[in-house]
Write a protein that holds these residues in place. Structure first.
Motif, PDB file in Angstrom:
ATOM      1  N   ILE A 166       0.841  -1.200   0.000  1.00  0.00           N
ATOM      2  CA  ILE A 166       0.000   0.000   0.000  1.00  0.00           C
ATOM      3  C   ILE A 166       0.872   1.245   0.000  1.00  0.00           C
ATOM      4  O   ILE A 166       0.589   2.223  -0.691  1.00  0.00           O
ATOM      5  N   ARG A 167       1.940   1.195   0.786  1.00  0.00           N
ATOM      6  CA  ARG A 167       2.850   2.326   0.869  1.00  0.00           C
ATOM      7  C   ARG A 167       4.247   1.866   0.464  1.00  0.00           C
ATOM      8  O   ARG A 167       4.767   0.911   1.002  1.00  0.00           O
ATOM      9  N   GLY A 168       4.842   2.566  -0.482  1.00  0.00           N
ATOM     10  CA  GLY A 168       6.170   2.200  -0.939  1.00  0.00           C
ATOM     11  C   GLY A 168       6.274   2.336  -2.445  1.00  0.00           C
ATOM     12  O   GLY A 168       5.291   2.620  -3.139  1.00  0.00           O
ATOM     13  N   PRO A 169       7.462   2.136  -2.996  1.00  0.00           N
ATOM     14  CA  PRO A 169       7.662   2.234  -4.450  1.00  0.00           C
ATOM     15  C   PRO A 169       6.816   1.203  -5.193  1.00  0.00           C
ATOM     16  O   PRO A 169       6.725   0.051  -4.789  1.00  0.00           O
ATOM     17  N   ASN A 170       6.207   1.643  -6.286  1.00  0.00           N
ATOM     18  CA  ASN A 170       5.365   0.763  -7.099  1.00  0.00           C
ATOM     19  C   ASN A 170       6.092   0.383  -8.387  1.00  0.00           C
ATOM     20  O   ASN A 170       5.622   0.636  -9.487  1.00  0.00           O
ATOM     21  N   PHE A 255      11.673 -26.157   3.320  1.00  0.00           N
ATOM     22  CA  PHE A 255      11.801 -24.727   3.573  1.00  0.00           C
ATOM     23  C   PHE A 255      12.786 -24.064   2.608  1.00  0.00           C
ATOM     24  O   PHE A 255      13.882 -24.596   2.380  1.00  0.00           O
ATOM     25  N   PRO A 256      12.409 -22.921   2.057  1.00  0.00           N
ATOM     26  CA  PRO A 256      13.342 -22.186   1.191  1.00  0.00           C
ATOM     27  C   PRO A 256      14.488 -21.607   2.003  1.00  0.00           C
ATOM     28  O   PRO A 256      14.286 -21.074   3.091  1.00  0.00           O
ATOM     29  N   GLN A 257      15.697 -21.710   1.474  1.00  0.00           N
ATOM     30  CA  GLN A 257      16.886 -21.186   2.154  1.00  0.00           C
ATOM     31  C   GLN A 257      17.449 -19.949   1.475  1.00  0.00           C
ATOM     32  O   GLN A 257      18.434 -19.377   1.930  1.00  0.00           O
ATOM     33  N   ILE A 258      16.852 -19.572   0.356  1.00  0.00           N
ATOM     34  CA  ILE A 258      17.243 -18.367  -0.365  1.00  0.00           C
ATOM     35  C   ILE A 258      15.982 -17.573  -0.666  1.00  0.00           C
ATOM     36  O   ILE A 258      15.011 -18.116  -1.190  1.00  0.00           O
ATOM     37  N   GLN A 259      15.998 -16.326  -0.337  1.00  0.00           N
ATOM     38  CA  GLN A 259      14.843 -15.460  -0.551  1.00  0.00           C
ATOM     39  C   GLN A 259      14.869 -14.916  -1.972  1.00  0.00           C
ATOM     40  O   GLN A 259      15.944 -14.689  -2.546  1.00  0.00           O
ATOM     41  N   HIS A 260      13.704 -14.723  -2.558  1.00  0.00           N
ATOM     42  CA  HIS A 260      13.657 -14.074  -3.875  1.00  0.00           C
ATOM     43  C   HIS A 260      12.616 -12.970  -3.866  1.00  0.00           C
ATOM     44  O   HIS A 260      11.636 -13.018  -3.108  1.00  0.00           O
ATOM     45  N   SER A 261      12.839 -11.984  -4.699  1.00  0.00           N
ATOM     46  CA  SER A 261      11.952 -10.820  -4.717  1.00  0.00           C
ATOM     47  C   SER A 261      11.954 -10.198  -6.105  1.00  0.00           C
ATOM     48  O   SER A 261      12.934 -10.301  -6.850  1.00  0.00           O
ATOM     49  N   GLU A 262      10.849  -9.559  -6.450  1.00  0.00           N
ATOM     50  CA  GLU A 262      10.735  -8.801  -7.691  1.00  0.00           C
ATOM     51  C   GLU A 262      10.771  -7.303  -7.436  1.00  0.00           C
ATOM     52  O   GLU A 262      10.583  -6.517  -8.366  1.00  0.00           O
ATOM     53  N   ARG A 263      11.024  -6.883  -6.185  1.00  0.00           N
ATOM     54  CA  ARG A 263      10.992  -5.470  -5.829  1.00  0.00           C
ATOM     55  C   ARG A 263      12.415  -4.931  -5.661  1.00  0.00           C
ATOM     56  O   ARG A 263      13.190  -5.452  -4.842  1.00  0.00           O
ATOM     57  N   PRO A 264      12.786  -3.887  -6.403  1.00  0.00           N
ATOM     58  CA  PRO A 264      14.127  -3.303  -6.256  1.00  0.00           C
ATOM     59  C   PRO A 264      14.390  -2.764  -4.858  1.00  0.00           C
ATOM     60  O   PRO A 264      15.512  -2.858  -4.356  1.00  0.00           O
ATOM     61  N   ASP A 265      13.363  -2.195  -4.202  1.00  0.00           N
ATOM     62  CA  ASP A 265      13.587  -1.637  -2.866  1.00  0.00           C
ATOM     63  C   ASP A 265      13.895  -2.726  -1.852  1.00  0.00           C
ATOM     64  O   ASP A 265      14.724  -2.543  -0.959  1.00  0.00           O
ATOM     65  N   ARG A 266      13.268  -3.883  -1.994  1.00  0.00           N
ATOM     66  CA  ARG A 266      13.527  -4.973  -1.054  1.00  0.00           C
ATOM     67  C   ARG A 266      14.923  -5.560  -1.278  1.00  0.00           C
ATOM     68  O   ARG A 266      15.626  -5.891  -0.318  1.00  0.00           O
ATOM     69  N   VAL A 267      15.314  -5.716  -2.528  1.00  0.00           N
ATOM     70  CA  VAL A 267      16.657  -6.224  -2.823  1.00  0.00           C
ATOM     71  C   VAL A 267      17.713  -5.233  -2.359  1.00  0.00           C
ATOM     72  O   VAL A 267      18.730  -5.620  -1.772  1.00  0.00           O
ATOM     73  N   ALA A 268      17.477  -3.940  -2.594  1.00  0.00           N
ATOM     74  CA  ALA A 268      18.423  -2.921  -2.141  1.00  0.00           C
ATOM     75  C   ALA A 268      18.541  -2.923  -0.623  1.00  0.00           C
ATOM     76  O   ALA A 268      19.641  -2.761  -0.080  1.00  0.00           O
ATOM     77  N   ALA A 269      17.415  -3.103   0.073  1.00  0.00           N
ATOM     78  CA  ALA A 269      17.463  -3.161   1.536  1.00  0.00           C
ATOM     79  C   ALA A 269      18.288  -4.351   2.005  1.00  0.00           C
ATOM     80  O   ALA A 269      19.058  -4.249   2.975  1.00  0.00           O
ATOM     81  N   GLY A 270      18.147  -5.490   1.326  1.00  0.00           N
ATOM     82  CA  GLY A 270      18.959  -6.653   1.674  1.00  0.00           C
ATOM     83  C   GLY A 270      20.442  -6.410   1.450  1.00  0.00           C
ATOM     84  O   GLY A 270      21.280  -6.808   2.270  1.00  0.00           O
ATOM     85  N   ILE A 271      20.783  -5.762   0.353  1.00  0.00           N
ATOM     86  CA  ILE A 271      22.188  -5.459   0.066  1.00  0.00           C
ATOM     87  C   ILE A 271      22.749  -4.517   1.118  1.00  0.00           C
ATOM     88  O   ILE A 271      23.890  -4.680   1.587  1.00  0.00           O
ATOM     89  N   LEU A 272      21.957  -3.534   1.531  1.00  0.00           N
ATOM     90  CA  LEU A 272      22.412  -2.589   2.547  1.00  0.00           C
ATOM     91  C   LEU A 272      22.569  -3.243   3.915  1.00  0.00           C
ATOM     92  O   LEU A 272      23.279  -2.721   4.772  1.00  0.00           O
ATOM     93  N   GLU A 273      21.912  -4.373   4.129  1.00  0.00           N
ATOM     94  CA  GLU A 273      22.071  -5.105   5.384  1.00  0.00           C
ATOM     95  C   GLU A 273      23.309  -6.005   5.376  1.00  0.00           C
ATOM     96  O   GLU A 273      23.652  -6.577   6.403  1.00  0.00           O
ATOM     97  N   GLY A 274      23.937  -6.144   4.217  1.00  0.00           N
ATOM     98  CA  GLY A 274      25.110  -7.000   4.123  1.00  0.00           C
ATOM     99  C   GLY A 274      24.848  -8.320   3.442  1.00  0.00           C
ATOM    100  O   GLY A 274      25.620  -9.263   3.595  1.00  0.00           O
TER     101      GLY A 274
END
Length: 526
Positions: A166-170, A255-274
């Protein structure tokens, strides 16, 4: 004009000096080789930085280079305006060279088709490249020409249909890996964002990029990712799911051991976390690793809303996570073995509603679960308008007809409906699949062993989860082993001023991501 080196898309591993922390303040040198070596150091392991090197015959065969970042810069503008202007440089008289600088002459006389300005430091050049501009360097001049050629605004980016917020980059990733990398560069405008390219699949030759933030990521994780990728020998890679299964720690687990995403903001947040991101050409799904169980229950919107809202939603999500896995099994176990746990009026109502149903309660629950899974699978595979029709038909027509025909009881329909609603609250579709399979296992344990069977299943599940890891990180982290600092962003979320440190799997030398926030805003502590 002729090339004096082959044009390439990766940085040369040539380092003539080690840059200090204030390297961005270093002025440009008159030696083109020195300037390039400094830029190679800044953009080391950045495969999307392009260096076009030439020799201008009309200016005493002086070497020059045109630099830009593939995906951020407008390649069409560079090919149609910048490169022809450079190649059309004619003979410049020595009088002009003595009275005016060579770059000044080139800027005024030959680069009139682009907005051009002069830069004097490595930092200015770096920031300009990260904003999509092109840089022209000439041997013998200590200035660089900046040409405005940003091209990312013209990229066709669509909204993801899977991870809605609802809130965030689309915006979502596309199937073009160059555009996807440029979207990450737009989020993280740092030269420390590294992009290393690989090719997988002997027949498909699929391009794969490893993306991480140097200085924040743990180098051991990066090396482990490269090591596992180097062992892959396969004919084709058509989607990131191929790579996910080939490099995960444990293959025999739900159980999945690797996360996947189609959102650039979520991937960028993961990269910024290390964390490390794996981009595969031809798919919008980007892999993020390492991953823990808690991260599959979180969404990017958790960090855009107020922390009070996030805490409430996460608790609701956790409760529904448990309901989705255990409710049918617990209901069957209580009805069969533990009727004394139910208040008498409610028990009478349940047994009365189930009167006349020809199947045992276990078979009834099993059939209802199978029908629901079939309806959900049909809704996914059909086009959107038809999928809505299937949902309405399944929920209203089939359910009501089954109750009227005496095939199932109303209470069982309610239990399955609550379970279905709870399963839709799980953010990760991969984790949802695992819970759907476990729900059948818990249903069988509850039917044959009662609540003791459910408890036994939970114990076995916890032992299994404790044995899992993702690239050396415990799957149940930060709950087991317990890490109090990381609990600030686990089942709950603290306000942003109090989340000063990155997760423990980041580089131990750079865990701090912000300084201590002071309420009076008069001073800050490191």
């Amino acid at each position: 004009m002729k090339k004096f080196f082959n044009s390439k898309n990766t940085s040369d591993p040539i380092y003539v000096q080690k840059l200090s922390d204030d390297r961005y303040n270093l002025p440009l040198n008159k030696s083109l080789s020195n300037n390039l070596n400094l830029l190679y150091k800044v953009f080391s392991n950045c495969a999307d930085v392009v260096y076009h090197k030439f020799v201008i015959d009309s200016i005493e065969e002086r070497p020059c280079v045109l630099i830009f970042i593939n995906g951020l810069s407008d390649i069409r503008s560079i090919n149609e305006n910048v490169l022809p202007s450079i190649m059309n440089i004619k003979e410049i008289s020595q009088d002009n060279l003595r009275s005016n600088g060579t770059l000044e002459i080139i800027r005024k006389r030959f680069l009139q088709t682009a907005k051009v300005s002069e830069l004097g430091t490595i930092g200015q050049v770096t920031n300009s490249l990260l904003n999509g501009n092109s840089i022209f360097l000439l041997d013998g001049d200590d200035k660089a020409l900046e040409m405005k050629t940003p091209g990312w605004k013209e990229k066709n980016v669509s909204e993801t249909n899977v991870e809605r917020v609802i809130r965030g980059p689309n915006e979502g990733f596309t199937q073009n890996i160059s555009i996807n990398i440029s979207q990450l560069r737009r989020k993280i405008k740092s030269s420390e964002l590294k992009v290393e390219e690989f090719t997988m699949g002997k027949q498909t030759l699929t391009k794969i990029s490893i993306t991480y933030l140097h200085g924040i990521v743990d180098n051991n994780i990066v090396e482990e990712v490269k090591k596992r990728l180097s062992k892959i020998d396969i004919d084709s890679v058509l989607e990131s799911g191929y790579i996910e299964e080939l490099i995960e720690d444990t293959h025999f687990t739900l159980f999945p051991q690797i996360q996947h995403s189609e959102r650039p903001d979520r991937v960028a947040a993961g990269i910024l976390e290390g964390r490390v991101a794996l981009l595969v050409d031809g798919t919008p799904c980007v892999l993020i690793l390492p991953a823990t169980l808690i991260q599959f229950l979180q969404t990017s919107e958790d960090y855009y809303e107020r922390y009070t809202t996030t805490i409430f939603v996460r608790f609701i999500r956790l409760i529904f996570f448990i309901i989705s896995m255990l409710l049918p099994g617990c209901f069957v176990a209580i009805i069969l073995y533990h009727k004394e746990m139910i208040p008498t009026p409610l028990l009478v109502s349940i047994m009365g509603a189930a009167h006349g149903v020809p199947f045992p309660i276990f078979i009834e629950a099993l059939l209802m679960e199978i029908v629901f899974e079939a309806l959900r699978e049909a809704g996914i595979r059909l086009p959107s308008p038809a999928s809505q029709t299937v949902g309405i038909v399944g929920a209203l027509v089939i359910g009501d007809a089954a109750v009227r025909a005496g095939i199932t009881s109303p209470i069982m329909v309610i239990v399955i409906a609550i379970t279905a609603t709870a399963s839709f609250s799980i953010p990760s579709y991969d984790m949802g699949y695992a819970i759907r399979v476990l729900r059948f296992a818990m249903l069988c344990l509850g039917a044959f062993l009662g609540l003791y069977g459910i408890l036994l299943g939970i114990i076995i599940l916890l032992i299994h989860l404790s044995s899992l890891s993702s690239f050396g990180i415990n799957y149940l982290s930060p709950l087991a082993p317990l890490n109090l600092k990381d609990l600030k962003d686990a089942l709950i979320r603290f306000p942003w001023p109090y989340m000063k440190c990155r997760p423990h799997y980041a580089n131990s030398n750079n865990l701090q991501r912000q300084k201590t926030f002071c309420k009076n805003n008069k001073d800050e502590k490191g």
